[in-house]
Design a protein around this motif. Structure first.
Motif, PDB file in Angstrom:
ATOM      1  N   THR A 142      12.463   4.933   1.781  1.00 52.93           N
ATOM      2  CA  THR A 142      12.987   3.570   1.728  1.00 52.93           C
ATOM      3  C   THR A 142      12.564   2.863   0.448  1.00 52.93           C
ATOM      4  OG1 THR A 142      12.847   3.482   4.152  1.00 52.93           O
ATOM      5  CG2 THR A 142      13.127   1.399   3.003  1.00 52.93           C
ATOM      6  N   VAL A 143      11.305   3.022   0.060  1.00 53.89           N
ATOM      7  CA  VAL A 143      10.806   2.380  -1.159  1.00 53.89           C
ATOM      8  C   VAL A 143      11.479   2.979  -2.393  1.00 53.89           C
ATOM      9  CG1 VAL A 143       8.771   2.089  -2.632  1.00 53.89           C
ATOM     10  CG2 VAL A 143       8.602   1.657  -0.183  1.00 53.89           C
ATOM     11  N   MET A 144      11.550   4.296  -2.453  1.00 50.21           N
ATOM     12  CA  MET A 144      12.115   4.941  -3.645  1.00 50.21           C
ATOM     13  C   MET A 144      13.599   4.638  -3.816  1.00 50.21           C
ATOM     14  SD  MET A 144       9.741   6.217  -5.327  1.00 50.21           S
ATOM     15  CE  MET A 144       7.991   6.243  -4.972  1.00 50.21           C
ATOM     16  N   ASP A 173      12.587  -2.632   6.634  1.00 47.66           N
ATOM     17  CA  ASP A 173      13.558  -1.565   6.882  1.00 47.66           C
ATOM     18  C   ASP A 173      12.876  -0.295   7.376  1.00 47.66           C
ATOM     19  OD1 ASP A 173      15.519  -3.275   6.058  1.00 47.66           O
ATOM     20  OD2 ASP A 173      16.020  -2.200   4.207  1.00 47.66           O
ATOM     21  N   THR A 174      11.710  -0.017   6.850  1.00 46.16           N
ATOM     22  CA  THR A 174      10.974   1.177   7.269  1.00 46.16           C
ATOM     23  C   THR A 174      10.702   1.156   8.765  1.00 46.16           C
ATOM     24  OG1 THR A 174       9.913   1.501   5.112  1.00 46.16           O
ATOM     25  CG2 THR A 174       8.794   2.428   7.035  1.00 46.16           C
ATOM     26  N   VAL A 230      -0.627  -0.124  10.281  1.00 45.69           N
ATOM     27  CA  VAL A 230      -0.367   0.355   8.915  1.00 45.69           C
ATOM     28  C   VAL A 230       0.481  -0.589   8.067  1.00 45.69           C
ATOM     29  CG1 VAL A 230      -0.533   2.753   9.691  1.00 45.69           C
ATOM     30  CG2 VAL A 230       1.727   1.657   9.562  1.00 45.69           C
ATOM     31  N   GLU A 231       1.024  -1.651   8.626  1.00 52.95           N
ATOM     32  CA  GLU A 231       2.003  -2.461   7.876  1.00 52.95           C
ATOM     33  C   GLU A 231       1.427  -3.017   6.585  1.00 52.95           C
ATOM     34  OE1 GLU A 231       5.415  -5.842   8.669  1.00 52.95           O
ATOM     35  OE2 GLU A 231       3.745  -5.678  10.081  1.00 52.95           O
ATOM     36  N   SER A 232       0.234  -3.568   6.614  1.00 55.92           N
ATOM     37  CA  SER A 232      -0.333  -4.149   5.395  1.00 55.92           C
ATOM     38  C   SER A 232      -0.596  -3.076   4.340  1.00 55.92           C
ATOM     39  CB  SER A 232      -1.632  -4.904   5.716  1.00 55.92           C
ATOM     40  OG  SER A 232      -2.598  -4.038   6.286  1.00 55.92           O
ATOM     41  N   ASP A 233      -0.981  -1.887   4.755  1.00 57.45           N
ATOM     42  CA  ASP A 233      -1.201  -0.789   3.807  1.00 57.45           C
ATOM     43  C   ASP A 233       0.120  -0.311   3.215  1.00 57.45           C
ATOM     44  OD1 ASP A 233      -3.880  -0.950   4.412  1.00 57.45           O
ATOM     45  OD2 ASP A 233      -3.839   0.694   5.854  1.00 57.45           O
ATOM     46  N   TYR A 234       1.154  -0.247   4.042  1.00 55.14           N
ATOM     47  CA  TYR A 234       2.487   0.119   3.540  1.00 55.14           C
ATOM     48  C   TYR A 234       2.948  -0.896   2.490  1.00 55.14           C
ATOM     49  CZ  TYR A 234       3.474   3.780   7.044  1.00 55.14           C
ATOM     50  OH  TYR A 234       3.481   4.932   7.796  1.00 55.14           O
ATOM     51  N   ALA A 235       2.666  -2.173   2.734  1.00 53.77           N
ATOM     52  CA  ALA A 235       3.094  -3.214   1.800  1.00 53.77           C
ATOM     53  C   ALA A 235       2.388  -3.057   0.450  1.00 53.77           C
ATOM     54  CB  ALA A 235       2.815  -4.594   2.387  1.00 53.77           C
ATOM     55  N   ARG A 270       2.721  11.337   9.163  1.00 54.15           N
ATOM     56  CA  ARG A 270       3.425  11.936   8.038  1.00 54.15           C
ATOM     57  C   ARG A 270       4.922  11.637   8.136  1.00 54.15           C
ATOM     58  NH1 ARG A 270       2.448  18.154   6.953  1.00 54.15           N
ATOM     59  NH2 ARG A 270       0.323  17.334   7.242  1.00 54.15           N
ATOM     60  N   TYR A 271       5.473  11.704   9.328  1.00 51.74           N
ATOM     61  CA  TYR A 271       6.884  11.363   9.528  1.00 51.74           C
ATOM     62  C   TYR A 271       7.129   9.921   9.065  1.00 51.74           C
ATOM     63  CZ  TYR A 271      11.345  10.677  11.962  1.00 51.74           C
ATOM     64  OH  TYR A 271      12.667  10.399  12.263  1.00 51.74           O
ATOM     65  N   ALA A 272       6.260   9.008   9.498  1.00 57.46           N
ATOM     66  CA  ALA A 272       6.433   7.598   9.149  1.00 57.46           C
ATOM     67  C   ALA A 272       6.281   7.378   7.649  1.00 57.46           C
ATOM     68  CB  ALA A 272       5.414   6.745   9.912  1.00 57.46           C
ATOM     69  N   TRP A 273       5.320   8.076   7.030  1.00 62.58           N
ATOM     70  CA  TRP A 273       5.134   7.911   5.587  1.00 62.58           C
ATOM     71  C   TRP A 273       6.371   8.375   4.831  1.00 62.58           C
ATOM     72  CZ3 TRP A 273       1.855   5.271   2.664  1.00 62.58           C
ATOM     73  CH2 TRP A 273       1.938   5.479   1.285  1.00 62.58           C
TER      74      TRP A 273
END
Length: 300
Positions: free
Chosen positions: A193-195, A164-165, A141-146, A184-187
């Protein structure tokens, strides 16, 4: 990736009563970088079953000072005591150190101060490799999170937020696995962290910087067309920022990142029906607040 339907939240086990005074809440003035490692440490303490007295006896540090550290009260703590607590609470010290040192810089501690209270050999004494399933999840999921983070943050902030996530997830990986949906927990960790790093206006996150990276603008060469498209894009992003959190995430992933409904469902840990419903409600709202594009007939 198959997305299961949203299961009900299982009832939690009652927490056994502890002798002594209950741990107080985190102080209001504790910043997001400090909380990035403090919240997982508090969670680990509460799950340990230890009292402050017992923890004090094990680390040979005053109970009052441990209580202050776990509430974020007083001076920013030195690494030695943070590490002692982490060892007793079974926390991996490598991601903890990275988050601790970053928060120290944001607390206006100098690099000399950080290095002066850090024994690097103790930081690297335990394996610096996360659990295999954590590593596999990150790769997935890292690239999608980015891509999501880039809608809100500049490149440097984006890299830091995503890193950091996964450090925060490493610290709380057991809780993530025990959650009824790890995705869902990870999201939620990513979003928090982003907000925390995103500029806000009137309590809502700003998406303005992302407007300049949209495909619609990149394909325009005429200055007038660019200006018109930029105005429409900024209006859209301002409206998106006013959406409820889940609808906002769905629209960012769908409209800005270009993900399919199935991919959004998998990332958020939400059912496909929920994603489609959120998109429908969000689209109705956007259509109600954004004026239709002007045509040549509208031009005076």
């Amino acid at each position: 990736m198959t997305t299961p339907p949203e299961p009900p939240v299982p009832p939690g086990r009652p927490t056994p009563a502890r002798p002594g005074r209950k741990l107080g809440p985190v102080a209001d003035n504790v910043g997001s970088a400090h909380r990035a490692w403090l919240d997982p440490m508090r969670t680990a303490y509460l799950a340990s079953g230890l009292t402050l007295n017992e923890l004090s006896g094990r680390v040979r540090f005053a109970k009052s000072k441990i209580s202050e550290l776990l509430r974020g009260v007083g001076l920013y703590p030195r690494w030695e005591i943070v590490l002692l607590l982490a060892i007793e609470l079974g926390m991996p010290n490598w991601p903890l150190y990275r988050l601790w040192s970053q928060a120290a810089l944001e607390a206006h501690k100098s690099s000399d101060w950080i290095n002066g209270c850090t024994d690097r050999t103790t930081v690297t004494a335990t394996p610096a490799t996360p659990p295999l399933d954590h590593g596999a999840f990150r790769e997935l999921v890292e690239s999608d999170y980015a891509l999501y983070a880039q809608a809100f943050l500049d490149d440097d902030q984006c890299v830091t937020a995503v890193s950091d996530t996964f450090d925060r997830l490493w610290l709380t990986w057991n809780q993530a696995l025990a959650h009824h949906d790890t995705r869902r927990y990870a999201w939620n960790v990513l979003r928090t962290t982003v907000m925390a790093r995103t500029p806000h206006r009137d309590g809502r996150p700003e998406l303005g910087n992302a407007a300049f990276d949209t495909v619609a603008l990149q394909n325009l060469t005429d200055p007038a067309d660019y200006a018109n498209q930029l105005t429409e894009t900024l209006e859209l992003f301002t409206a998106i920022s006013r959406l409820p959190d889940r609808q906002l995430d769905v629209m960012v992933l769908r409209r800005l990142c270009g993900f399919t409904h199935e991919s959004v469902s998998a990332l958020l840990g939400a059912s496909l029906a929920t994603v489609r419903s959120d998109e429908r409600h969000a689209t109705r709202f956007l259509d109600s607040v954004i004026p239709p594009p002007r045509t040549e007939k509208d031009t005076p």
